[in-house]
Design an enzyme around this catalytic site. Sequence first.
Site, PDB file in Angstrom:
ATOM      1  N   PRO A  30      12.825   7.263  19.305  1.00 51.05           N
ATOM      2  CA  PRO A  30      13.517   7.631  18.063  1.00 51.05           C
ATOM      3  C   PRO A  30      14.669   6.662  17.818  1.00 51.05           C
ATOM      4  CG  PRO A  30      14.166   9.108  19.836  1.00 51.05           C
ATOM      5  CD  PRO A  30      13.094   8.219  20.389  1.00 51.05           C
ATOM      6  N   VAL A  32      17.472   5.547  14.786  1.00 51.00           N
ATOM      7  CA  VAL A  32      18.065   5.817  13.478  1.00 51.00           C
ATOM      8  C   VAL A  32      17.779   4.649  12.534  1.00 51.00           C
ATOM      9  CG1 VAL A  32      20.215   6.213  12.220  1.00 51.00           C
ATOM     10  CG2 VAL A  32      19.858   7.282  14.462  1.00 51.00           C
ATOM     11  N   CYS A 113      22.257  11.559  22.343  1.00 46.31           N
ATOM     12  CA  CYS A 113      22.983  10.675  21.426  1.00 46.31           C
ATOM     13  C   CYS A 113      24.476  10.683  21.762  1.00 46.31           C
ATOM     14  CB  CYS A 113      22.764  11.121  19.983  1.00 46.31           C
ATOM     15  SG  CYS A 113      23.658  10.088  18.795  1.00 46.31           S
ATOM     16  N   LYS A 155      15.190  14.829  25.119  1.00 53.06           N
ATOM     17  CA  LYS A 155      15.532  13.470  25.528  1.00 53.06           C
ATOM     18  C   LYS A 155      16.990  13.489  25.948  1.00 53.06           C
ATOM     19  CE  LYS A 155      15.283   8.627  24.054  1.00 53.06           C
ATOM     20  NZ  LYS A 155      16.690   8.211  24.245  1.00 53.06           N
ATOM     21  N   HIS A 183      16.925   8.834  29.661  1.00 53.71           N
ATOM     22  CA  HIS A 183      17.611   7.556  29.489  1.00 53.71           C
ATOM     23  C   HIS A 183      18.662   7.485  30.587  1.00 53.71           C
ATOM     24  CE1 HIS A 183      19.165   4.100  27.120  1.00 53.71           C
ATOM     25  NE2 HIS A 183      20.288   4.436  27.715  1.00 53.71           N
ATOM     26  N   ASN A 213      13.167   5.850  29.978  1.00 54.94           N
ATOM     27  CA  ASN A 213      13.681   5.103  28.831  1.00 54.94           C
ATOM     28  C   ASN A 213      14.921   4.343  29.276  1.00 54.94           C
ATOM     29  OD1 ASN A 213      15.792   5.891  26.124  1.00 54.94           O
ATOM     30  ND2 ASN A 213      14.181   4.384  25.977  1.00 54.94           N
ATOM     31  N   GLY A 214      15.077   3.124  28.735  1.00 55.71           N
ATOM     32  CA  GLY A 214      16.262   2.328  29.029  1.00 55.71           C
ATOM     33  C   GLY A 214      15.932   1.056  29.789  1.00 55.71           C
ATOM     34  N   ARG A 238      14.911  -0.801  21.415  1.00 53.05           N
ATOM     35  CA  ARG A 238      15.316  -2.073  20.812  1.00 53.05           C
ATOM     36  C   ARG A 238      14.318  -3.203  21.054  1.00 53.05           C
ATOM     37  NH1 ARG A 238      21.820  -2.154  22.218  1.00 53.05           N
ATOM     38  NH2 ARG A 238      22.357  -0.246  21.073  1.00 53.05           N
TER      39      ARG A 238
END
Length: 314
Positions: A30, A32, A113, A155, A183, A213-214, A238
């Site tokens: 996800p 933004v 987040c 997450k 993450h 993740n990460g 990214r």
Amino acid sequence: MGLRDDQHKPSRTNIVEMLHSGQMVKISAPMVRYSKLPFRTLVRGYDCDLCFTPMIVANPFVRSIKARDSEFTTNSGDRPLVVQFAASNGKDLADAAEIVIPFADGIDLNCGCPQRWAMSEGYGASLLQKPELVKDMIQQVRSRIADPHFSISIKIRVHEDLERTVDLCRQAEAAGISWITVHGRTPTERKQPARPHATALLRSALSVPVVINGDLCNLQQAQKLQQFTGAHGVMVARSLLANPALFAGFKTTPAHCISDWLAVSTRLGVPFATFHHHLCLMLEPITSRPERWHFQHLSSTAAVLDYLRLHYGI
């Protein structure tokens, strides 16, 4: 909030079954502004198994048709799909889940987040300090959603004290969570390396599937970290923006992927700013600084197409 291409609703994918398949599940994170329908359409053509929407704030999504139309667009080819929500109470999350269930295979509660606005509203990483609330939110969704194959995931980021993270995840598991994405940074960490051992710890402590993740920069690194942690899947953010063909094994964005983005953008009517910005991200790793500066300052679709034709034969 309707389907873009047609009104056919595909059968639901059992995401938990997918994660237990023994194959590394490749997931688009996800993001933004970025992980909307056109980008999801692109990466699905390059071995991405599962896509997330950007984080959507549940309360206005539930209350406003305008917000729903603005925040969530899909079509019949956009599956399997997880819709990620920011929420601070179980009612908002369950209401949002009921709205999207015809169009998705699961929802995800953002518990990671780190942005100040999100945490000040009780969203995102602020939930890491409230395991009982997370448990209640999951239970409220479970009590409303009858379909056992509709997944409910979270997450998360991690605590410095990883035992607190284990406790949070165990409470979520007891509440009926389907799977968890980790993450491996704390909410205050930005550029510090992620902690793969945190994912490995949770993988051994839980019975539900765990996704890492990460710091996943290419397919080979993703495979290495998946093997090290025992994770059921890998989620990339990214690096996938810079190379939407990453999961297909490409080191940088190939020319045919750029061509595919042009076709997707034309078909789905992507605004110029979004169309252009995605191309800037794709071209950044393979262009010089002067070339990047020139491309970033192009101001029309015609100028972009002329540039790509001249420099890349696209």
